[in-house]
Design a protein around this motif. Structure first.
Motif, PDB file in Angstrom:
ATOM      1  N   UNK A 143       0.828  -1.204   0.000  1.00 21.45           N
ATOM      2  CA  UNK A 143       0.000   0.000   0.000  1.00 21.45           C
ATOM      3  C   UNK A 143       0.860   1.252   0.000  1.00 21.45           C
ATOM      4  N   UNK A 144       1.955   1.182   0.746  1.00 15.38           N
ATOM      5  CA  UNK A 144       2.869   2.331   0.776  1.00 15.38           C
ATOM      6  C   UNK A 144       3.434   2.613  -0.596  1.00 15.38           C
ATOM      7  N   UNK A 145       3.847   1.534  -1.273  1.00 10.51           N
ATOM      8  CA  UNK A 145       4.406   1.694  -2.618  1.00 10.51           C
ATOM      9  C   UNK A 145       3.370   2.312  -3.537  1.00 10.51           C
ATOM     10  N   UNK A 146       2.156   1.797  -3.458  1.00 11.27           N
ATOM     11  CA  UNK A 146       1.083   2.271  -4.325  1.00 11.27           C
ATOM     12  C   UNK A 146       0.851   3.763  -4.096  1.00 11.27           C
ATOM     13  N   UNK A 147       0.791   4.138  -2.831  1.00 12.40           N
ATOM     14  CA  UNK A 147       0.565   5.556  -2.509  1.00 12.40           C
ATOM     15  C   UNK A 147       1.701   6.418  -3.059  1.00 12.40           C
ATOM     16  N   UNK A 148       2.925   5.918  -2.921  1.00 15.90           N
ATOM     17  CA  UNK A 148       4.077   6.706  -3.402  1.00 15.90           C
ATOM     18  C   UNK A 148       4.055   6.847  -4.916  1.00 15.90           C
ATOM     19  N   UNK A 149       3.747   5.730  -5.609  1.00 21.71           N
ATOM     20  CA  UNK A 149       3.751   5.776  -7.070  1.00 21.71           C
ATOM     21  C   UNK A 149       2.663   6.714  -7.584  1.00 21.71           C
ATOM     22  N   UNK A 150       1.468   6.594  -6.992  1.00 23.02           N
ATOM     23  CA  UNK A 150       0.369   7.437  -7.442  1.00 23.02           C
ATOM     24  C   UNK A 150       0.691   8.900  -7.177  1.00 23.02           C
ATOM     25  N   UNK A 151       1.247   9.148  -6.002  1.00 27.03           N
ATOM     26  CA  UNK A 151       1.587  10.519  -5.627  1.00 27.03           C
ATOM     27  C   UNK A 151       2.620  11.115  -6.560  1.00 27.03           C
ATOM     28  N   UNK A 152       3.576  10.286  -6.972  1.00 26.53           N
ATOM     29  CA  UNK A 152       4.659  10.815  -7.798  1.00 26.53           C
ATOM     30  C   UNK A 152       4.215  11.129  -9.208  1.00 26.53           C
ATOM     31  N   UNK A 153       3.004  10.662  -9.575  1.00 27.25           N
ATOM     32  CA  UNK A 153       2.552  10.960 -10.930  1.00 27.25           C
ATOM     33  C   UNK A 153       1.843  12.299 -10.992  1.00 27.25           C
ATOM     34  N   UNK A 154       1.678  12.926  -9.826  1.00 27.08           N
ATOM     35  CA  UNK A 154       1.075  14.257  -9.839  1.00 27.08           C
ATOM     36  C   UNK A 154      -0.427  14.182  -9.897  1.00 27.08           C
ATOM     37  N   UNK A 155      -1.091  15.242  -9.460  1.00 23.29           N
ATOM     38  CA  UNK A 155      -2.554  15.271  -9.453  1.00 23.29           C
ATOM     39  C   UNK A 155      -3.062  15.266 -10.880  1.00 23.29           C
ATOM     40  N   UNK A 156      -4.184  14.609 -11.069  1.00 28.39           N
ATOM     41  CA  UNK A 156      -4.730  14.532 -12.420  1.00 28.39           C
ATOM     42  C   UNK A 156      -5.339  15.879 -12.767  1.00 28.39           C
ATOM     43  N   UNK A 157      -5.239  16.248 -14.011  1.00 27.77           N
ATOM     44  CA  UNK A 157      -5.734  17.535 -14.467  1.00 27.77           C
ATOM     45  C   UNK A 157      -7.254  17.525 -14.463  1.00 27.77           C
ATOM     46  N   UNK A 158      -7.843  18.211 -13.484  1.00 29.68           N
ATOM     47  CA  UNK A 158      -9.305  18.219 -13.355  1.00 29.68           C
ATOM     48  C   UNK A 158      -9.983  18.783 -14.586  1.00 29.68           C
ATOM     49  N   UNK A 159      -9.380  19.814 -15.156  1.00 22.21           N
ATOM     50  CA  UNK A 159      -9.991  20.468 -16.321  1.00 22.21           C
ATOM     51  C   UNK A 159     -10.086  19.506 -17.488  1.00 22.21           C
ATOM     52  N   UNK A 160      -9.146  18.609 -17.550  1.00 16.79           N
ATOM     53  CA  UNK A 160      -9.110  17.668 -18.676  1.00 16.79           C
ATOM     54  C   UNK A 160     -10.350  16.801 -18.724  1.00 16.79           C
ATOM     55  N   UNK A 161     -10.955  16.558 -17.562  1.00 14.22           N
ATOM     56  CA  UNK A 161     -12.074  15.618 -17.505  1.00 14.22           C
ATOM     57  C   UNK A 161     -13.265  16.101 -18.315  1.00 14.22           C
ATOM     58  N   UNK A 162     -13.456  17.394 -18.388  1.00 10.55           N
ATOM     59  CA  UNK A 162     -14.631  17.877 -19.133  1.00 10.55           C
ATOM     60  C   UNK A 162     -14.493  17.530 -20.596  1.00 10.55           C
ATOM     61  N   UNK A 163     -13.256  17.692 -21.114  1.00 12.48           N
ATOM     62  CA  UNK A 163     -13.067  17.380 -22.526  1.00 12.48           C
ATOM     63  C   UNK A 163     -12.682  15.928 -22.727  1.00 12.48           C
ATOM     64  N   UNK A 164     -12.725  15.145 -21.633  1.00  7.77           N
ATOM     65  CA  UNK A 164     -12.222  13.772 -21.726  1.00  7.77           C
ATOM     66  C   UNK A 164     -13.126  12.925 -22.596  1.00  7.77           C
ATOM     67  N   UNK A 165     -12.517  12.072 -23.382  1.00  5.45           N
ATOM     68  CA  UNK A 165     -13.277  11.203 -24.261  1.00  5.45           C
ATOM     69  C   UNK A 165     -13.308   9.817 -23.671  1.00  5.45           C
ATOM     70  N   UNK A 166     -14.503   9.304 -23.490  1.00 11.81           N
ATOM     71  CA  UNK A 166     -14.620   7.940 -22.975  1.00 11.81           C
ATOM     72  C   UNK A 166     -14.549   6.992 -24.149  1.00 11.81           C
ATOM     73  N   UNK A 167     -13.699   6.024 -24.086  1.00 15.15           N
ATOM     74  CA  UNK A 167     -13.725   5.053 -25.168  1.00 15.15           C
ATOM     75  C   UNK A 167     -13.762   3.637 -24.629  1.00 15.15           C
TER      76      UNK A 167
END
Lengths: 409, 336
Positions: free
Chosen positions: A315-339
């Motif tokens: 769990x620690x590793x998972x938290x570290x890896x996710x954290x290191x990828x940076x917060x997801x761009x919230x604005x991107x979600x509006x234009x996000x394309x579901x496929x």
């Protein structure tokens, strides 16, 4: 076992993922016209590839990967890869993400298994990095990140060794330790390979592309291992017995039938930053083919019946890896394309045409039944991408058209 | 020369580990035990000689606490001493010893694992019984732990630590356990291909060091004073143990060798590799003329399988068994 698997795991799985995304996002007709709502433009495709690559090779993510640690479960890995896949304007539904994970893991399993020598695992990884470089060649910033990460991977320290003063003087600031992946002994690299093989054990998902090119047997899902061809570097062609006297002089030579037709090794590959790698393993096999579906004959087997609770370290590793990828761009979600990349309709069509497919049932892969673990994972995933929840709701307009378009691919 | 028999199904597939098959023949009960490692589990099968009864058992690596992930097993091997037989299991965390039927664990030795994970992998690998009362186990640091085993009970103690190898131990083998006397009775191999030849005793004596050539020796055997070593290059080399003189060199396999075994009464040698092939050879060691002959007898191909374990099921080499990566069966062959 080996504590040095993560960088190679992510380079190879991430690389395969980019190959598939690249292929799937190519519009049937190359079109730069972004006003056409039903089509992924060249620009959008490049954006997705750039964003995913930038996240995969981001310095803080690579920092985390380079720390010595054990390789954890498929569940953890899949969570991180899902986050990677969603680093851009594209959203995959869970079924598509499952299929993507299967395809990438089977591809890497094949590459790891077929490596003639353990050291060739590095060449396979470099093939992936070379191809990714090509995807992002028009974005100097991302290209630079890939180069930096590649240098650090080549220079990953093999052991906890003692540093000499000369090493400190000459080493770049972000890499203080002298030993390199390339100077790991064959035995250490074999241990790394064995660790990866334990991770991929019992996965026999049939992949149409592999079945068609006879890489995989339809009957048992095992990869074809030829008993012919060039032997690896450092190995002699089997068939000779030499006997020596006490002074070391050869006194007798005899031959035996090797049971296969082997030849001398082919030319070597480059272990440096650039150069021909000398193997096709790890190159983009999707580029030349039209999109193929995964025919799932059974869900990937996990050892043990009940899902194990995720260990605290995991769990620690998972938290570290996710954290290191940076917060997801919230604005991107509006234009996000579901496929939906791998539509079930396509599979049934495929099943109708192919004899082998009739033996299989399309089995929907179930979500994890361990609610506690699932909620833990979701919480960690959620911390770093609040936009995920929005993506679950249909986006309408472009999303629906894309679904229709994907079905036709 | 050999034909395939009915395979024994096992509960899990075999992992890609060196020497991943151990066999114990129990003549009085007309049974044979087989052990195969799968990740963090050892699958044990007890097979009756009439082929009618099979019973299965699974042994886990020692239960970890919730904070740490499960420990992967590197090897499981039966150790036959004059007074008793034990099953030894080595993993990332330590060494477990069980009664040979896997029913009771009699001893646990924890490896020194650092607080924070280091780049150097930590594990135990390489198992052999030697002389009357010792069991030797190799460690990733290159050390060999020598355990003193009483004829009964669980009062097993660490008697000595042999520090000669600098690279991870891959395999250890012995001959002349029990009554016979030998000049050298133990050989150890490491990831650099270096071989050490020892004489066991209250204090083990290093008799000879045979340098490697930067290529892992994954499997080693000792027979009639001859070291038989299998390498990652697919080569098999035969050395005179105490002098290190190279008797013979065989370009045996096209890929990494994973397992060697010798049937001591007949001199048959079994080699198995990632190239899908199992080969049977005949060794003639003439101790008067100090010469060794190697003759090739037979090949078996296990299609699309990287073999990870191969063992004779009896001292004459009448039958042998094979395991492969991702294969959930033990394949058996018997002489025609």
């Amino acid at each position: 076992m080996s504590a040095r698997t993560l960088p190679l795991v992510f380079v190879n799985l991430g690389g395969e993922m980019l190959y598939i995304l690249d292929q799937r996002l190519r519009a049937p007709i190359a079109s730069e016209d972004t006003s056409d709502k039903g089509v992924w433009s060249e620009r959008d495709r490049r954006r997705v590839l750039n964003d995913v690559t930038a996240t995969l090779f981001g310095p803080s993510f690579v920092d985390e990967l380079l720390k010595p640690q054990q390789l954890y479960s498929h569940r953890t890995l899949k969570t991180v890869l899902t986050r990677l896949a969603h680093a851009s304007i594209m959203r995959l539904n869970p079924a598509s993400m499952d299929r993507l994970y299967e395809l990438t893991t089977m591809a890497v399993k094949h590459q790891v298994l077929l490596c003639p020598r353990p050291k060739d695992l590095l060449l396979v990884s470099y093939n992936h990095i070379d191809a990714v470089r090509d995807f992002v060649r028009d974005s100097p910033a991302v290209l630079n990140q890939v180069d930096q990460a590649h240098r650090r991977i080549i220079e990953v320290p093999a052991g906890s060794g003692i540093y000499s003063r000369a090493d400190f003087r000459s080493a770049p600031s972000w890499s203080l330790l002298p030993q390199v992946y390339s100077s790991m002994s064959e035995g250490e690299l074999q241990l790394l390979r064995q660790t990866l093989l334990v991770f991929f054990q019992d996965m026999h998902v049939r992949v149409s592309l592999f079945l068609k090119s006879k890489i995989q047997n339809p009957g048992n899902g095992r990869f074809a291992l030829p008993t012919s061809g060039p032997v690896p570097h450092g190995t002699e062609v089997p068939g000779l017995i030499r006997t020596f006297d006490r002074r070391g002089r050869e006194v007798r030579r005899s031959e035996f039938p090797p049971g296969g037709s082997y030849s001398r090794p082919a030319g070597g590959g480059s272990f440096g930053l650039h150069g021909a790698r000398g193997t096709l393993l790890g190159t983009n096999t999707y580029a030349a083919n039209r999109p193929e579906e995964t025919l799932a004959s059974r869900a990937s087997a996990q050892t043990g019946d009940a899902p194990n609770p995720l260990a605290k370290e995991e769990l620690n590793l998972l938290a570290r890896l996710m954290g290191s990828m940076g917060a997801q761009d919230g604005a991107g979600a509006e234009g996000a394309f579901r496929i939906s990349m791998f539509s079930p309709d396509d599979e049934e069509q495929e099943a109708g045409t192919s004899k082998e497919a009739e033996a299989f049932e399309v089995i929907s892969i179930q979500a994890t039944q361990d609610e506690h673990v699932a909620s833990e994972l979701a919480q960690i995933a959620g911390q770093f991408s609040g936009a995920e929840e929005q993506a679950e709701n249909p986006c309408g307009n472009k999303g629906d058209d894309l679904l229709a378009m994907m079905d036709d691919l | 020369m050999y034909h395939k028999e009915k395979s024994i199904q096992i509960k899990n597939s075999a992992s890609a580990l060196y020497n991943n098959l151990s066999v114990l023949r129990i003549a009085p009960r007309r049974l044979t035990y087989f052990t195969v490692v799968h990740a963090n589990v050892v699958n044990m099968v007890s097979a009756s000689w009439d082929g009618l009864n099979y019973s299965h058992r699974q042994l886990q690596s020692k239960e970890p606490n919730v904070a740490t992930s499960t420990s992967l097993i590197m090897q499981a091997a039966f150790c036959v001493l004059p007074s008793r037989e034990l099953l030894v299991i080595t993993s990332q965390k330590g060494i477990q010893m069980y009664e040979s039927d896997g029913s009771i664990m009699v001893y646990w030795h924890a490896l020194d694992t650092p607080e924070t994970p280091s780049a150097q992998a930590v594990f135990a690998r390489g198992i052999s019984a030697v002389w009357e009362n010792y069991i030797c186990v190799g460690v990733s640091s290159g050390s060999i732990l020598v355990f003193d085993v009483p004829s009964k009970g669980s009062n097993i103690t660490l008697s000595e630590v042999l520090e000669e190898h600098k690279e991870s131990i891959t395999d250890i083998a012995s001959e002349c356990s029990g009554s016979q006397q030998c000049i050298a009775d133990l050989v150890s191999a490491d990831d650099g291909g270096n071989l050490c030849v020892w004489k066991s005793g209250e204090e083990f004596q290093l008799l000879n060091k045979i340098p490697g050539f930067d290529m892992s020796c994954s499997s080693v055997k000792l027979w009639k004073g001859t070291v038989v070593a299998g390498y990652g290059t697919g080569q098999i080399r035969l050395y005179e143990a105490v002098t290190g003189i190279l008797h013979a060199e065989v370009n045996a396999h096209a890929r990494w060798i994973y397992s060697l075994d010798i049937a001591p009464f007949s001199g048959l040698l079994l080699s198995a590799a990632e190239d899908s092939l199992v080969r049977v050879w005949h060794l003639t060691v003439s101790q008067e003329t100090n010469s060794v002959e190697v003759a090739h007898l037979h090949n078996e191909c296990v299609t699309d399988t990287q073999i990870c374990g191969a063992r004779f099921c009896d001292g004459d080499g009448y039958a042998f068994a094979v395991t492969g990566y991702d294969l959930s069966e033990i394949i058996r062959y018997t002489q025609t």
